[in-house]
Each structure stands twice: as structure tokens, then as C-alpha cells.
Design a protein around this motif. Structure first.
Motif, PDB file in Angstrom:
ATOM      1  N   LEU A 195      -6.944  -3.084  12.856  1.00  0.00           N
ATOM      2  CA  LEU A 195      -6.525  -1.904  12.523  1.00  0.00           C
ATOM      3  C   LEU A 195      -7.772  -0.886  12.677  1.00  0.00           C
ATOM      4  CD1 LEU A 195      -4.330  -0.527  10.900  1.00  0.00           C
ATOM      5  CD2 LEU A 195      -5.023  -0.952   8.796  1.00  0.00           C
ATOM      6  N   SER A 196      -8.983  -1.506  12.121  1.00  0.00           N
ATOM      7  CA  SER A 196     -10.193  -0.393  11.994  1.00  0.00           C
ATOM      8  C   SER A 196     -10.989  -0.170  13.174  1.00  0.00           C
ATOM      9  CB  SER A 196     -10.240  -0.705  10.974  1.00  0.00           C
ATOM     10  OG  SER A 196     -10.574  -2.157  10.497  1.00  0.00           O
ATOM     11  N   GLU A 197     -10.084  -1.245  14.427  1.00  0.00           N
ATOM     12  CA  GLU A 197     -11.595  -0.906  14.810  1.00  0.00           C
ATOM     13  C   GLU A 197     -11.800   0.525  16.393  1.00  0.00           C
ATOM     14  OE1 GLU A 197     -13.100  -3.980  15.953  1.00  0.00           O
ATOM     15  OE2 GLU A 197     -11.971  -4.386  13.553  1.00  0.00           O
ATOM     16  N   ASN A 198     -12.200   0.558  16.852  1.00  0.00           N
ATOM     17  CA  ASN A 198     -12.793   2.262  17.164  1.00  0.00           C
ATOM     18  C   ASN A 198     -12.612   1.818  19.187  1.00  0.00           C
ATOM     19  OD1 ASN A 198     -12.545   3.142  14.759  1.00  0.00           O
ATOM     20  ND2 ASN A 198     -15.047   3.665  14.936  1.00  0.00           N
ATOM     21  N   ASP A 245       2.271  11.029  12.373  1.00  0.00           N
ATOM     22  CA  ASP A 245       2.464  12.267  12.495  1.00  0.00           C
ATOM     23  C   ASP A 245       3.976  13.073  11.705  1.00  0.00           C
ATOM     24  OD1 ASP A 245       0.452  12.310  13.787  1.00  0.00           O
ATOM     25  OD2 ASP A 245       1.380  13.174  15.763  1.00  0.00           O
ATOM     26  N   THR A 288      -6.906  -0.087   5.685  1.00  0.00           N
ATOM     27  CA  THR A 288      -8.640  -0.434   5.971  1.00  0.00           C
ATOM     28  C   THR A 288      -9.629  -0.920   4.885  1.00  0.00           C
ATOM     29  OG1 THR A 288      -8.229   1.121   7.105  1.00  0.00           O
ATOM     30  CG2 THR A 288      -9.651   0.364   7.677  1.00  0.00           C
ATOM     31  N   GLY A 289      -8.712  -0.070   3.825  1.00  0.00           N
ATOM     32  CA  GLY A 289     -10.131  -0.362   2.879  1.00  0.00           C
ATOM     33  C   GLY A 289      -9.894  -1.365   1.536  1.00  0.00           C
ATOM     34  N   ILE A 296      -8.980  -4.142   3.621  1.00  0.00           N
ATOM     35  CA  ILE A 296      -9.457  -5.303   4.201  1.00  0.00           C
ATOM     36  C   ILE A 296     -11.012  -5.000   3.675  1.00  0.00           C
ATOM     37  CG2 ILE A 296     -10.021  -5.520   6.696  1.00  0.00           C
ATOM     38  CD1 ILE A 296      -7.187  -4.591   7.850  1.00  0.00           C
ATOM     39  N   LYS A 306      -7.390  12.904  11.649  1.00  0.00           N
ATOM     40  CA  LYS A 306      -6.543  11.206  12.099  1.00  0.00           C
ATOM     41  C   LYS A 306      -8.371  10.595  12.493  1.00  0.00           C
ATOM     42  CE  LYS A 306      -2.925  12.686  15.532  1.00  0.00           C
ATOM     43  NZ  LYS A 306      -2.338  13.300  16.519  1.00  0.00           N
ATOM     44  N   LYS A 338      -1.231   9.693   4.670  1.00  0.00           N
ATOM     45  CA  LYS A 338      -2.019   9.207   3.786  1.00  0.00           C
ATOM     46  C   LYS A 338      -2.706   8.650   3.626  1.00  0.00           C
ATOM     47  CE  LYS A 338      -2.576  14.345   2.166  1.00  0.00           C
ATOM     48  NZ  LYS A 338      -2.482  15.184   0.793  1.00  0.00           N
ATOM     49  N   HIS A 352       0.925  -1.441   0.021  1.00  0.00           N
ATOM     50  CA  HIS A 352       0.200  -0.007   0.264  1.00  0.00           C
ATOM     51  C   HIS A 352       0.374   0.923  -0.065  1.00  0.00           C
ATOM     52  CE1 HIS A 352      -3.561  -2.801   0.095  1.00  0.00           C
ATOM     53  NE2 HIS A 352      -3.431  -2.919   1.470  1.00  0.00           N
ATOM     54  N   GLN A 395       0.206   6.210  15.867  1.00  0.00           N
ATOM     55  CA  GLN A 395      -0.480   7.557  15.466  1.00  0.00           C
ATOM     56  C   GLN A 395       1.146   8.745  14.768  1.00  0.00           C
ATOM     57  OE1 GLN A 395      -2.525   9.202  13.493  1.00  0.00           O
ATOM     58  NE2 GLN A 395      -3.981   7.700  14.677  1.00  0.00           N
ATOM     59  N   GLN A 425      -9.191  15.305   0.706  1.00  0.00           N
ATOM     60  CA  GLN A 425      -7.918  15.127   1.645  1.00  0.00           C
ATOM     61  C   GLN A 425      -7.179  16.377   1.872  1.00  0.00           C
ATOM     62  OE1 GLN A 425      -5.839  12.931   3.129  1.00  0.00           O
ATOM     63  NE2 GLN A 425      -7.354  11.688   1.606  1.00  0.00           N
ATOM     64  N   SER A 479     -13.800   3.785   1.525  1.00  0.00           N
ATOM     65  CA  SER A 479     -12.751   3.513   1.794  1.00  0.00           C
ATOM     66  C   SER A 479     -12.607   2.514   0.091  1.00  0.00           C
ATOM     67  CB  SER A 479     -13.229   2.933   3.047  1.00  0.00           C
ATOM     68  OG  SER A 479     -14.445   2.080   2.903  1.00  0.00           O
ATOM     69  N   GLU A 480     -13.303   2.871  -0.710  1.00  0.00           N
ATOM     70  CA  GLU A 480     -12.240   2.960  -2.431  1.00  0.00           C
ATOM     71  C   GLU A 480     -11.236   2.955  -2.637  1.00  0.00           C
ATOM     72  OE1 GLU A 480     -14.574   0.552  -3.135  1.00  0.00           O
ATOM     73  OE2 GLU A 480     -15.652   0.816  -0.947  1.00  0.00           O
ATOM     74  N   ASN A 481     -10.355   2.405  -2.895  1.00  0.00           N
ATOM     75  CA  ASN A 481      -8.997   2.787  -3.629  1.00  0.00           C
ATOM     76  C   ASN A 481      -8.854   2.083  -5.154  1.00  0.00           C
ATOM     77  OD1 ASN A 481      -8.416   1.880  -1.257  1.00  0.00           O
ATOM     78  ND2 ASN A 481      -7.557  -0.018  -0.450  1.00  0.00           N
ATOM     79  N   TYR A 510      -2.497   5.218   4.536  1.00  0.00           N
ATOM     80  CA  TYR A 510      -2.983   4.193   5.320  1.00  0.00           C
ATOM     81  C   TYR A 510      -4.809   4.360   5.137  1.00  0.00           C
ATOM     82  CZ  TYR A 510      -4.570   2.962  10.541  1.00  0.00           C
ATOM     83  OH  TYR A 510      -4.409   1.942  11.914  1.00  0.00           O
ATOM     84  N   HIS A 511      -4.990   4.877   4.600  1.00  0.00           N
ATOM     85  CA  HIS A 511      -6.250   4.851   4.659  1.00  0.00           C
ATOM     86  C   HIS A 511      -6.664   3.586   3.624  1.00  0.00           C
ATOM     87  CE1 HIS A 511     -10.382   5.839   3.715  1.00  0.00           C
ATOM     88  NE2 HIS A 511     -10.594   6.311   5.196  1.00  0.00           N
ATOM     89  N   ASP A 512      -5.452   3.122   2.543  1.00  0.00           N
ATOM     90  CA  ASP A 512      -5.855   2.092   1.278  1.00  0.00           C
ATOM     91  C   ASP A 512      -6.064   1.041   2.484  1.00  0.00           C
ATOM     92  OD1 ASP A 512      -6.191   4.003  -0.089  1.00  0.00           O
ATOM     93  OD2 ASP A 512      -3.563   3.976  -1.055  1.00  0.00           O
ATOM     94  N   LEU A 534     -16.985  -0.647   9.030  1.00  0.00           N
ATOM     95  CA  LEU A 534     -16.663  -2.055   8.916  1.00  0.00           C
ATOM     96  C   LEU A 534     -17.196  -3.151   9.797  1.00  0.00           C
ATOM     97  CD1 LEU A 534     -13.690  -3.586   7.300  1.00  0.00           C
ATOM     98  CD2 LEU A 534     -12.653  -3.359   9.911  1.00  0.00           C
ATOM     99  N   THR A 583     -14.451   4.852   8.590  1.00  0.00           N
ATOM    100  CA  THR A 583     -14.335   3.459   7.819  1.00  0.00           C
ATOM    101  C   THR A 583     -14.548   2.175   8.716  1.00  0.00           C
ATOM    102  OG1 THR A 583     -12.560   4.956   6.829  1.00  0.00           O
ATOM    103  CG2 THR A 583     -12.635   2.403   6.421  1.00  0.00           C
ATOM    104  N   GLY A 584     -13.943   2.467  10.282  1.00  0.00           N
ATOM    105  CA  GLY A 584     -14.061   1.920  11.128  1.00  0.00           C
ATOM    106  C   GLY A 584     -15.076   1.104  11.415  1.00  0.00           C
ATOM    107  N   HIS A 636     -10.278   7.988  10.291  1.00  0.00           N
ATOM    108  CA  HIS A 636     -10.141   6.040  10.045  1.00  0.00           C
ATOM    109  C   HIS A 636     -11.822   6.098  10.942  1.00  0.00           C
ATOM    110  CE1 HIS A 636      -8.028   2.518  10.289  1.00  0.00           C
ATOM    111  NE2 HIS A 636      -7.330   3.371   8.856  1.00  0.00           N
ATOM    112  N   ASP A 637     -12.676   6.540  11.689  1.00  0.00           N
ATOM    113  CA  ASP A 637     -13.330   5.583  12.680  1.00  0.00           C
ATOM    114  C   ASP A 637     -14.261   5.843  11.907  1.00  0.00           C
ATOM    115  OD1 ASP A 637     -11.402   6.346  14.789  1.00  0.00           O
ATOM    116  OD2 ASP A 637     -12.655   7.593  15.490  1.00  0.00           O
TER     117      ASP A 637
END
Lengths: 232, 232
Positions: free
Chosen positions: A93-96, A124, A137-138, A140, B131, A131, A21, A120, B120, B94-96, A133-135, B141, B137-138, B134-135
Motif C-alpha cells: 500500500l504505502s511503498e513509494n 478521484d 496506512t496509519g 499498518i 495525492k 480522504k 476504515h 488512484q 485537510q 499518520s495517527e488515527n 485512505y490515509h487511515d 513507514l 507516510t510511506g 501519502h508518500d
DNA sequence: CTATACACTTGATTATTATCAATGCGCCTT
DNA sequence: AAGGCGCATTGATAATAATCAAGTGTATAG
């Protein structure tokens, strides 16, 4: 010395998760190096849990050796297996606020653990990586949608066919022979069928000459093309 | 003047998508304001596609009025519906490289469209918001995992029960009465069953006194507690 | 080497769901 | 008002999969 070797192994695992990714992204390599510095290795015996449903997600986890299973169980005893995780796969990864499933060790294994907070912080420093990172999750998400499609549209036999093709791809390392780390019950709970139906599926594929079953867990795909047709 | 009113509507929709996740996050309100500035409204007739599988994902979409359906079809004619989207729900996040499903208008509708690239750029101005992105998308999911659990572990009748509870919650606006925007076939393709099985499920729930069917699409849940038991 | 335990397989039966085939109902057109 | 069209319902039957019940290895402990 031993530490250095460990870090190399950890970087390899991290690269197999993120590398695809973050390929050609500025700072990706340095990002993985920093992540590897913060990674810890934890050992688990077969049957132990890495984390449980409703735990607060503090870490991400990557099996370095051995296999995990992501599952959700109900009070009434039914269980859905969401995924099987092998070396270099990623969990958590994507749990809240809390995990919505548990991660259980299918075999004795060594799992890499990385603090989400630390990750996290490292993000930074590498905004180009952050930027993308989101891919991850996408990706998954798209795997789970594939699974949902199969669950909704395919018969039990077809689902087992898909499963074996996936396992050959992920465990076969270029060959058609692989060792399944999970039981028939685990497979059944993954594919939404009874243990007996899963077993009959294996027997039928063997009888039809599409696979051989050297032992219960040692499988060889004899005719991948026919298996693909069978799965559709 | 008319533009101002539009912007208010758009902000309401955006807040319903993002607000929960960005609550108490620094800059969340300003972020949504900027996003609303870049939002466009597009109108679709029933049956039209917002985007199709394999399209390049350029935008995110939010129904402002009317309903969408996310679906994947095969050459052989089978179809899995992944989700129904109502006012304030979100698609395309969350599409790539390409969409793995199509978005079809269930009714005539107005859909808000926001460029992912612009979003973006706005994220760069609101790092605290970025930051938490991501939540969102989570959350999506975890909804899909719930659906996967239901598909794997529940019978056809139970799945229909779950579906109706979900619809009551999302469409009922506090009451137990709601109007379904989708056909029996759409419901069947969402729940992985035949049209006839879906229809029989409705009839049984009606006969058992758990729901009434005023018209094909106008449903009232008479006994929510019994329906919950029925769905488990 | 035998006993035992455990997981898997296989068989018989039942339950669930799909498929095929009418039939019914509302809506639109004429 | 009659006919036709598009969906939904209902019925009959067939296919699929679950459940209940033996068996069959295979590995491990004694």
C-alpha cells in the motif's frame, strides 16, 4: 457465472481490508465495487515471490486464499520477516519508488492484485473515500510500532507468547486451535531469535500446559489468560 | 516584521518535511505557503510533553528548534523510544483515533503546530499535492521498517554503531562532530538494551579509535568507514 | 516396507547481554 | 573549597540466547 462468484469473493476480501476504515464513509461501497472490477487474481506456488525488494510498486496485493510473508534479506544471509499476511490482509500500500521488502508465498495461494494507478483514478471519483485512505496506512504503521515495541522490550519467550496470541486471534476463527502456515525458521526470523530458541519456546509452553502441539504446525492455546501473563 | 521572519523560518521547516516529497508537484509551493499561514509556534521546556499516548490527534508537529522523542511506556516501567525528532522532522502525521505514543521534549524547544483539519482543507485546494501526501507516510513507514530490521538482526554493539551513523548524518551538518541531545538511557531505550550495555558500546568504540567522546554528549566519528563495517 | 530427506527438538557449550554494585566525573549549591 | 546530586562508566556475576552437535519424528519415494 463463475466470474460473478469470483467478484463476490474479491469484494469480501476488499471489504475486510478497507471496510473497517471506510465504514460509514460516503461512496465506500461503490468504491469497493469499482475496485473489484479492476482486480485480477493471480496464483502462486509455495515459495514463489509476489514481488521483490527494489521492484517498482505497481500493484497492491491481497491474499484471497493462502498466506504471504514480507521479508528483507541481506547478502550475509540474515533475514528479517516483517509480517505474515493471511486472507484479507494487504500488501504494497504505502511503498513509494520501490519496495523495501519482498513478498513470498508461504503456501500455494491466490492473490488479488489491483493496479495502484487505477485505484488512484477511482479515488478521484470518491473524494470522501480518498480522504480516509490515509487511515489504512496509519493502521499498518501502528501495527509495526507494536512489533517494534515487542522487539525492543520483550524477551525471546515473551515475544513467542505475543506471536501465538496474535496467530490465535488471526487464524483461530473464534476457536483456540489454528494451523500455522510458516516454519519455525520463519517464526524465528520474524521474532529476531534463532530457530532453536523458537523451538525451545514452543516446548516450554507445551510443558507448562499453556498450549498443545498436535503436529508441528497445529497448535491449540489451552490457557489464553496465562499465555497473556507469560507474554508480559 | 518579526512575524515575517517567523513565517520564513516556518516555511523552511515545512519545506524540509514536505519539500522532498512534493518536489515538482503542481501547487506545492503555494500549499506550503498556505500551511505556514496556519502554523502556530509553541514553546516547551525540557521534559514536557507535546502530546501523550491516547490523546486525540488534532495537530501535526514539527520541531523548529530543539529535539523531541517519541516513546511508549508501560505500567511496569519499561519504555520503547520509537524515534528522535530534530529540526524539520515531523510527528503526528499518520495517527488515527489516538496517538499510540507520546512526544516528549528532549531539550527546551519551539515546535510548529498545524491543525490536521486545516491541512485537510488546504489539501482540497491542491489536489496534486494531496495525492502525494501519502508518500510522506510511506517514507516514515520505511524508516521504521529499517529500525525493525536492525532490532531483529543486529547485536547491541552493531545497533549502537547504526545509531551513531544516523546521528552523524542528521546532526553533523556535513562534519563528523555532533552533540547528542539525549541521555544514555534514552539511547538504550531506543535500541532495546540496558543503559550499561549502551555505555559499554560507547567505551568500546572510543577504545577502538572509531569515535572520540569530548564530553558525554559531544561525539566525533573518527573513522566512518570502519564504523560502517562495525555496524554490519 | 524400508530408505531417505527434511524439519523440528533437545543437549552441551559458548557468547552476549542484563543486573547488581561500586566508582568516577562534572555541575550546582552552599 | 566541600558536599551532594545526577548521570555515566566500569567491574563482577547471573541470566538469556546463540551456536554447535546429536537425535527424533514424519512424510515421501523407491
Amino acid at each position: 457465472m463463475s466470474l460473478d462468484i469470483n467478484k463476490v469473493v474479491i469484494k469480501t476480501s476488499l471489504t475486510s481490508c478497507f471496510g473497517n476504515h471506510f465504514k460509514e464513509v460516503e461512496g465506500a461501497s461503490a468504491f469497493i465495487d469499482e475496485l473489484a472490477e479492476d482486480a485480477e487474481e493471480i496464483s502462486l506456488a509455495q515459495g514463489e515471490y509476489v514481488f521483490k525488494e527494489k521492484d517498482v510498486p505497481e500493484y497492491i496485493y491481497i491474499p484471497e486464499s493462502g498466506s504471504l510473508m514480507l521479508e528483507r534479506s541481506t547478502a550475509s544471509g540474515s533475514r528479517q520477516v516483517f509480517a505474515f499476511l493471511f486472507t484479507g490482509n494487504l500488501a504494497g500500500l504505502s511503498e513509494n519508488v520501490s519496495y523495501s521488502f519482498s513478498a513470498k508465498a508461504l503456501t500455494n495461494c491466490v492473490v488479488i492484485r489491483i493496479s495502484r494507478q487505477l485505484m488512484q483514478d477511482i479515488f478521484d471519483k470518491y473524494p470522501a473515500v480518498a480522504k480516509r485512505y490515509h487511515d489504512v496506512t496509519g493502521h499498518i504503521l501502528s501495527l509495526i510500532l507494536d512489533q517494534l515495541f515487542i522487539m525492543g522490550q520483550k524477551s525471546a519467550h515473551q515475544r513467542l507468547g505475543h506471536f501465538l496470541l496474535d496467530m490465535e486471534h488471526r487464524l483461530g476463527r473464534g476457536t483456540h486451535k489454528f494451523f500455522l502456515p510458516m516454519s519455525r525458521q520463519d517464526i524465528a526470523d520474524y521474532l529476531g531469535m534463532s530457530l532453536e530458541t523458537a523451538s525451545r519456546g514452543f516446548s516450554k509452553l507445551k510443558k507448562d500446559g499453556l498450549i498443545t502441539i498436535e503436529s508441528n504446525y497445529q497448535i491449540t492455546v489451552l490457557d489464553k489468560e496465562k499465555l497473556k501473563v507469560y507474554a508480559d
